[in-house]
Structure formats: C-alpha cells, structure tokens
Design a protein around this motif. Structure first.
Motif, PDB file in Angstrom:
ATOM      1  N   LEU A 191       0.824  -1.212   0.000  1.00 25.11           N
ATOM      2  CA  LEU A 191       0.000   0.000   0.000  1.00 25.11           C
ATOM      3  C   LEU A 191       0.856   1.259   0.000  1.00 25.11           C
ATOM      4  CD1 LEU A 191      -2.655  -1.017   2.690  1.00 25.11           C
ATOM      5  CD2 LEU A 191      -2.879  -1.187   0.199  1.00 25.11           C
ATOM      6  N   LYS A 192       0.248   2.352  -0.434  1.00 24.01           N
ATOM      7  CA  LYS A 192       0.826   3.681  -0.329  1.00 24.01           C
ATOM      8  C   LYS A 192      -0.059   4.516   0.591  1.00 24.01           C
ATOM      9  CE  LYS A 192       2.694   3.373  -5.024  1.00 24.01           C
ATOM     10  NZ  LYS A 192       2.681   3.961  -6.396  1.00 24.01           N
ATOM     11  N   LYS A 193       0.429   5.676   0.972  1.00 23.53           N
ATOM     12  CA  LYS A 193      -0.323   6.494   1.913  1.00 23.53           C
ATOM     13  C   LYS A 193      -1.685   6.926   1.358  1.00 23.53           C
ATOM     14  CE  LYS A 193       3.630   8.279   4.511  1.00 23.53           C
ATOM     15  NZ  LYS A 193       3.311   7.446   5.673  1.00 23.53           N
ATOM     16  N   ASP A 194      -1.810   6.995   0.023  1.00 26.05           N
ATOM     17  CA  ASP A 194      -3.074   7.412  -0.573  1.00 26.05           C
ATOM     18  C   ASP A 194      -3.837   6.232  -1.184  1.00 26.05           C
ATOM     19  OD1 ASP A 194      -1.402   6.894  -2.684  1.00 26.05           O
ATOM     20  OD2 ASP A 194      -1.852   8.738  -3.789  1.00 26.05           O
ATOM     21  N   SER A 195      -3.510   5.019  -0.751  1.00 24.94           N
ATOM     22  CA  SER A 195      -4.193   3.836  -1.284  1.00 24.94           C
ATOM     23  C   SER A 195      -5.624   3.748  -0.767  1.00 24.94           C
ATOM     24  CB  SER A 195      -3.433   2.567  -0.907  1.00 24.94           C
ATOM     25  OG  SER A 195      -2.208   2.470  -1.599  1.00 24.94           O
ATOM     26  N   LYS A 196      -6.381   2.898  -1.444  1.00 21.09           N
ATOM     27  CA  LYS A 196      -7.771   2.647  -1.083  1.00 21.09           C
ATOM     28  C   LYS A 196      -7.868   1.195  -0.613  1.00 21.09           C
ATOM     29  CE  LYS A 196     -12.386   3.412  -3.088  1.00 21.09           C
ATOM     30  NZ  LYS A 196     -13.103   3.792  -4.343  1.00 21.09           N
ATOM     31  N   ILE A 197      -8.182   1.012   0.659  1.00 21.16           N
ATOM     32  CA  ILE A 197      -8.169  -0.323   1.248  1.00 21.16           C
ATOM     33  C   ILE A 197      -9.583  -0.744   1.644  1.00 21.16           C
ATOM     34  CG2 ILE A 197      -7.669   0.601   3.547  1.00 21.16           C
ATOM     35  CD1 ILE A 197      -6.096  -1.920   4.158  1.00 21.16           C
ATOM     36  N   GLY A 198      -9.880  -2.013   1.446  1.00 12.74           N
ATOM     37  CA  GLY A 198     -11.178  -2.550   1.835  1.00 12.74           C
ATOM     38  C   GLY A 198     -11.074  -3.391   3.090  1.00 12.74           C
ATOM     39  N   VAL A 199     -12.103  -3.324   3.914  1.00 15.69           N
ATOM     40  CA  VAL A 199     -12.186  -4.113   5.145  1.00 15.69           C
ATOM     41  C   VAL A 199     -13.549  -4.807   5.123  1.00 15.69           C
ATOM     42  CG1 VAL A 199     -12.169  -4.068   7.665  1.00 15.69           C
ATOM     43  CG2 VAL A 199     -10.745  -2.455   6.385  1.00 15.69           C
ATOM     44  N   VAL A 200     -13.545  -6.132   5.047  1.00 17.04           N
ATOM     45  CA  VAL A 200     -14.816  -6.832   4.864  1.00 17.04           C
ATOM     46  C   VAL A 200     -15.164  -7.706   6.073  1.00 17.04           C
ATOM     47  CG1 VAL A 200     -13.710  -8.733   3.606  1.00 17.04           C
ATOM     48  CG2 VAL A 200     -16.138  -8.301   3.285  1.00 17.04           C
ATOM     49  N   PHE A 201     -16.385  -7.534   6.532  1.00 17.84           N
ATOM     50  CA  PHE A 201     -17.008  -8.324   7.594  1.00 17.84           C
ATOM     51  C   PHE A 201     -16.258  -8.306   8.930  1.00 17.84           C
ATOM     52  CE2 PHE A 201     -19.214 -11.272   4.286  1.00 17.84           C
ATOM     53  CZ  PHE A 201     -20.077 -10.242   3.954  1.00 17.84           C
ATOM     54  N   PRO A 202     -15.875  -7.131   9.422  1.00 17.05           N
ATOM     55  CA  PRO A 202     -15.321  -7.091  10.786  1.00 17.05           C
ATOM     56  C   PRO A 202     -16.433  -7.317  11.809  1.00 17.05           C
ATOM     57  CG  PRO A 202     -15.701  -4.863  10.012  1.00 17.05           C
ATOM     58  CD  PRO A 202     -16.016  -5.773   8.849  1.00 17.05           C
ATOM     59  N   ILE A 203     -16.076  -7.820  12.980  1.00 17.76           N
ATOM     60  CA  ILE A 203     -17.069  -7.909  14.047  1.00 17.76           C
ATOM     61  C   ILE A 203     -17.235  -6.533  14.680  1.00 17.76           C
ATOM     62  CG2 ILE A 203     -16.595 -10.349  14.476  1.00 17.76           C
ATOM     63  CD1 ILE A 203     -15.068  -9.573  16.955  1.00 17.76           C
ATOM     64  N   LEU A 204     -18.346  -6.335  15.337  1.00 17.36           N
ATOM     65  CA  LEU A 204     -18.671  -5.052  15.965  1.00 17.36           C
ATOM     66  C   LEU A 204     -18.206  -5.102  17.416  1.00 17.36           C
ATOM     67  CD1 LEU A 204     -22.307  -4.730  14.562  1.00 17.36           C
ATOM     68  CD2 LEU A 204     -20.194  -3.799  13.584  1.00 17.36           C
ATOM     69  N   SER A 205     -17.024  -4.582  17.658  1.00 16.35           N
ATOM     70  CA  SER A 205     -16.453  -4.695  18.998  1.00 16.35           C
ATOM     71  C   SER A 205     -15.383  -3.643  19.219  1.00 16.35           C
ATOM     72  CB  SER A 205     -15.841  -6.093  19.187  1.00 16.35           C
ATOM     73  OG  SER A 205     -15.136  -6.183  20.400  1.00 16.35           O
ATOM     74  N   ARG A 206     -15.529  -2.904  20.315  1.00 16.39           N
ATOM     75  CA  ARG A 206     -14.468  -1.959  20.687  1.00 16.39           C
ATOM     76  C   ARG A 206     -13.235  -2.717  21.162  1.00 16.39           C
ATOM     77  NH1 ARG A 206     -18.264   1.168  24.807  1.00 16.39           N
ATOM     78  NH2 ARG A 206     -18.917  -1.002  25.006  1.00 16.39           N
ATOM     79  N   ASN A 207     -13.450  -3.768  21.909  1.00 18.02           N
ATOM     80  CA  ASN A 207     -12.345  -4.544  22.454  1.00 18.02           C
ATOM     81  C   ASN A 207     -11.600  -5.303  21.363  1.00 18.02           C
ATOM     82  OD1 ASN A 207     -10.709  -6.115  24.247  1.00 18.02           O
ATOM     83  ND2 ASN A 207     -12.236  -7.744  24.196  1.00 18.02           N
ATOM     84  N   ARG A 208     -12.339  -5.894  20.439  1.00 15.68           N
ATOM     85  CA  ARG A 208     -11.752  -6.821  19.480  1.00 15.68           C
ATOM     86  C   ARG A 208     -11.296  -6.164  18.179  1.00 15.68           C
ATOM     87  NH1 ARG A 208     -10.465 -12.053  21.166  1.00 15.68           N
ATOM     88  NH2 ARG A 208     -12.004 -12.787  22.667  1.00 15.68           N
ATOM     89  N   PHE A 209     -11.963  -5.044  17.766  1.00 18.50           N
ATOM     90  CA  PHE A 209     -11.642  -4.567  16.421  1.00 18.50           C
ATOM     91  C   PHE A 209     -11.285  -3.088  16.323  1.00 18.50           C
ATOM     92  CE2 PHE A 209     -12.499  -3.450  11.964  1.00 18.50           C
ATOM     93  CZ  PHE A 209     -11.641  -4.367  11.361  1.00 18.50           C
ATOM     94  N   SER A 210     -11.585  -2.287  17.299  1.00 16.68           N
ATOM     95  CA  SER A 210     -11.392  -0.844  17.136  1.00 16.68           C
ATOM     96  C   SER A 210      -9.930  -0.482  16.869  1.00 16.68           C
ATOM     97  CB  SER A 210     -11.914  -0.086  18.362  1.00 16.68           C
ATOM     98  OG  SER A 210     -11.199  -0.458  19.528  1.00 16.68           O
ATOM     99  N   LEU A 211      -8.994  -1.070  17.599  1.00 14.13           N
ATOM    100  CA  LEU A 211      -7.576  -0.743  17.383  1.00 14.13           C
ATOM    101  C   LEU A 211      -7.038  -1.375  16.100  1.00 14.13           C
ATOM    102  CD1 LEU A 211      -5.732  -0.704  20.822  1.00 14.13           C
ATOM    103  CD2 LEU A 211      -6.590   1.188  19.454  1.00 14.13           C
ATOM    104  N   ILE A 212      -7.591  -2.515  15.724  1.00 10.10           N
ATOM    105  CA  ILE A 212      -7.192  -3.100  14.431  1.00 10.10           C
ATOM    106  C   ILE A 212      -7.578  -2.148  13.309  1.00 10.10           C
ATOM    107  CG2 ILE A 212      -7.607  -4.975  12.796  1.00 10.10           C
ATOM    108  CD1 ILE A 212      -7.978  -6.843  15.181  1.00 10.10           C
ATOM    109  N   LEU A 213      -8.809  -1.641  13.350  1.00 13.24           N
ATOM    110  CA  LEU A 213      -9.260  -0.692  12.332  1.00 13.24           C
ATOM    111  C   LEU A 213      -8.404   0.567  12.341  1.00 13.24           C
ATOM    112  CD1 LEU A 213     -11.283   0.072  10.140  1.00 13.24           C
ATOM    113  CD2 LEU A 213     -12.788   0.954  11.936  1.00 13.24           C
ATOM    114  N   LYS A 214      -8.029   1.010  13.523  1.00 10.48           N
ATOM    115  CA  LYS A 214      -7.165   2.182  13.628  1.00 10.48           C
ATOM    116  C   LYS A 214      -5.834   1.935  12.919  1.00 10.48           C
ATOM    117  CE  LYS A 214      -5.377   5.477  17.063  1.00 10.48           C
ATOM    118  NZ  LYS A 214      -5.330   5.811  18.522  1.00 10.48           N
ATOM    119  N   GLY A 215      -5.281   0.745  13.087  1.00  8.49           N
ATOM    120  CA  GLY A 215      -4.028   0.407  12.423  1.00  8.49           C
ATOM    121  C   GLY A 215      -4.179   0.334  10.915  1.00  8.49           C
ATOM    122  N   LEU A 216      -5.282  -0.238  10.444  1.00 11.16           N
ATOM    123  CA  LEU A 216      -5.516  -0.326   9.008  1.00 11.16           C
ATOM    124  C   LEU A 216      -5.672   1.068   8.400  1.00 11.16           C
ATOM    125  CD1 LEU A 216      -8.037  -3.330   8.880  1.00 11.16           C
ATOM    126  CD2 LEU A 216      -5.546  -3.379   8.652  1.00 11.16           C
TER     127      LEU A 216
END
Length: 394
Positions: A79-104
């Motif tokens: 990826l590059k800083k201006d890339s377009k990334i897809g995230v498919v079917f994450p679970i709805l969880s602050r504990n489990r996914f919020s920081l992962i999404l932040k990293g992505l």
C-alpha cells in the motif's frame, strides 16, 4: 478441606493467583497454585487444568501497536499512503476490532477505507440492524444498504448502546483517511470499489470469504496473516487479539501447546498427578437473550496436551433409556444395572445415543472454564475441571 466426596459429579472451580505481568513465569505460577490444591487433597489424576490465554500472552509480552499493524498491512498489501483499502465483515467490537481498524486506517492516511458490514448482525451475533430492516426497505440479501438508507436515527447495539457505524467512521477519519461504510451480505460486493487491497476481517468464516474475494481481487489477506511472524506475534495473527493499554493490542499466546505441555510435565514430575492442560479463550456460548455468540476467538482452545487431542465426548441418553426400561416393566434395580452396562458398551449410532451428539472434548471443557472464570473481576485465571474425563471420551 479435603477430597471431594464421590457423589459429586463433574465440577469446575476457579483458582485465585497473583498478578501476571510481562516476564512472569506463568508455568511456575500455575504449578504453585496447583501445589496448594494438592496439599488440600483437591488435585486428582484425570483433572483438567484450564489456563486462560490472556495470562499466557501477557507473560510472553505478546503485544503489538497500532503502528505495527499499519506497517504490516502496508508491506503485505503493498500500500501507499493514498491507497484505497477494503475491510470486509469485521465484528462489531471496541475490544476486538477498534484498534485493528485504527491500524488499518493509519496505513492509508491520505487514502480511503471502505468497510463492508454484514447485517442484521456480525458473525458472532452483534446486531447492527433490526431483523426486518432490509426487507422493509426492499433490499435483497446481495444489495448494498448505505448509511443514507439507514437515516439519522441509527440502530444501536442492544447491550453496549454503541452506534458502531459512527464509531468506525470516527476511527478512520481520526487517522486522516476517508471513510466509506456500507452493509451487504455478499462478500464479493466490496471488490466493486476498485480497491488497492482488501483485509478479510471475519473470524470463523475468513477462508470462505477470502476465496470469494480472490476470484476477482488477488491482493487480499485475512487478519490471521497480520502480526503472525517475529518476536511479538501469534500463529493466529490478529485473530484473538484484545485491546490493551494505550495503542497496544494483546495477541493470542504463542506456542500454547508447548506451554500446556510444560505445565503438565511439571505437575507429573513434582506432584505425581497425571493431569491434562488446556490454554483457553472464549467459550462457545450463545446468549439466548441477545443471540450474541461469545466466541470472538478463532477457537475456544489455543493449546492443549496430547491427551485431549482428537477426543470426543459421547454417551447414551439416560432419559430415553430410563423411560424405555420403565415402560417395559423393569424395576429400579434392573434399570440402574442396565444404565451402568450401557454406559460402558453402546452403539453411538443407535437410538440409545440419540440427542447426545459427540462434541470435541476441548471445546466443551474450554467453554465450561470460560463460563466459570468470566471476563471481569473474578481473579481466577486458572480453572480446575474435575470428573469430566471420567465420562465417555473417545
């Protein structure tokens, strides 16, 4: 206190221990807790010692940061800083996914993050829409539901009262990226957005979803392929991770089978008790009130000793046999004798075993341990299960 009386069947109880921090000798700390059980006559051959994965991973100092996640996804998807990334079917969880999404999102601060959510709930039952919403607005299962379709009065999680669409939008925008979130149950729909890379974020269905996406977009990976190499890593990658302090995630433990084996060997050598050991995570429990399936980990057991591998629990249906024998005129003494004989020798495909579907021993014990320990302040990271392995195990 001494040995439990023989009339007690399967039982499970929690063991309180000291605080485990990075660098703690978790094998020795568990052993010391079991020494106390032995001195009180409460440790027996055939017991199963269940150690929660969280203390094992913490002792291993198995943490990654948001930046680590951003670097990993950048390298693996080119990826590059201006890339377009897809995230498919994450679970709805602050504990489990919020920081992962932040990293992505941190990986594409000048780009865009397109998130596809399933509906009316995620794969573990966290609800994002009323069950009849799509039908009421005339949407089929494979059609997109946009944020505009949802309107301003969005559905909130029935337990946490969180609007996960707003939360995930905010997380993405805080990293500088654009956010595009929609709902659709067809996994290949996200490939229509001309993306530079896709991260399949589901837990249990990840391989099936990845296969569908790779039919049209080869540059795609699962969460298991992120943070699965190096000093701080897990064979499960980001699956089974939990939010920690600051911008850190605790990963699932490394080499959990080896940890279980070391505990077992120490107990056999120094206490002379033949126990089995599992390193457990979420139990496979579905809450009947909310429909939420608690198993956000990839499996209930991350590691176990050899005596549990490939084993299934099965048996005769006592209720059926008692009713059948009684209807045939058998007296109480003969009923009890027949039950004892049948429990040792029966055809698992017969009517006598109907309703007792064989289940993996590891899954049942881990689920029991998780229900006993909970995830709050019980302070019992070790659960001892007694009597389970004395039942019908094949």
């Amino acid at each position: 206190m001494g040995k439990l009386p023989d009339y007690i069947g399967i039982s499970a109880f929690g063991i309180k221990m000291g605080v485990i921090i990075p660098g703690s000798d978790v094998v020795n700390m568990v052993y010391e807790a079991l020494q106390k059980l032995e001195s009180d006559g409460l440790l027996d051959d055939g017991d199963t010692i269940c150690v929660t994965e969280s203390i094992v991973a913490r002792a291993q100092n198995n943490y990654v940061t948001v930046k680590d996640i951003a670097d990993q996804v950048t390298n693996k998807l080119n990826l590059k800083k201006d890339s377009k990334i897809g995230v498919v079917f994450p679970i709805l969880s602050r504990n489990r996914f919020s920081l992962i999404l932040k990293g992505l999102a941190k990986a594409v601060p000048q780009g865009e993050v397109v998130v596809q959510l399933s509906h009316p709930s995620d794969e573990v039952g966290n609800q994002i829409l009323p069950y009849d919403f799509a039908e009421n607005i005339g949407k089929t299962n494979g059609e997109i539901i946009t944020c505009q379709d949802l309107g301003n009065n969005r559905y909130k999680h029935p337990i946490t009262k969180v609007d996960y669409i707003s939360l995930y939008e905010e997380i993405i925008k805080e990293q500088g990226a654009q956010a595009n979130i929609f709902l659709c149950n067809s996994p290949s729909k996200i490939t229509e957005f001309k993306l530079d890379g896709i991260v399949v974020s589901s837990v249990h269905n990840r391989q099936r979803v990845l296969t569908k996406i790779k039919e049209t977009n080869q540059n795609s990976i699962t969460l298991q392929e992120l943070c699965n190499e190096g000093d701080c890593s897990s064979e499960w990658g980001l699956l089974g991770s939990n939010i920690s302090a600051g911008d850190k995630l605790k990963l699932a433990p490394k080499a959990a089978d080896e940890v279980a084996r070391l505990i077992q060997e120490k107990v056999i050598k120094d206490i002379n008790k033949k126990v089995e050991v599992i390193i457990y995570g979420d139990g496979a429990y579905c809450d009947p009130t909310t429909g939420i399936y608690e198993l956000a980990d990839p499996k209930p057991t991350f590691g176990m000793t050899d005596g549990l591998k490939g084993k299934y629990r099965e048996g005769v249906k006592y209720k059926y046999l008692v009713d059948q024998l009684y209807s045939e005129g058998a007296d109480l003494d003969n009923i009890e004798k027949t039950l004892q004989a049948k429990s040792k020798d029966f055809d698992k495909y017969s009517i006598e075993a109907e309703g007792t579907t064989p289940r993996k021993t590891e899954d049942l014990i881990a689920s029991l341990a998780d229900l006993v320990s909970g995830s709050a302040d019980a302070g019992t990271p070790v659960i001892v299960v007694k009597g389970f392995l004395n039942g019908r195990i094949n």
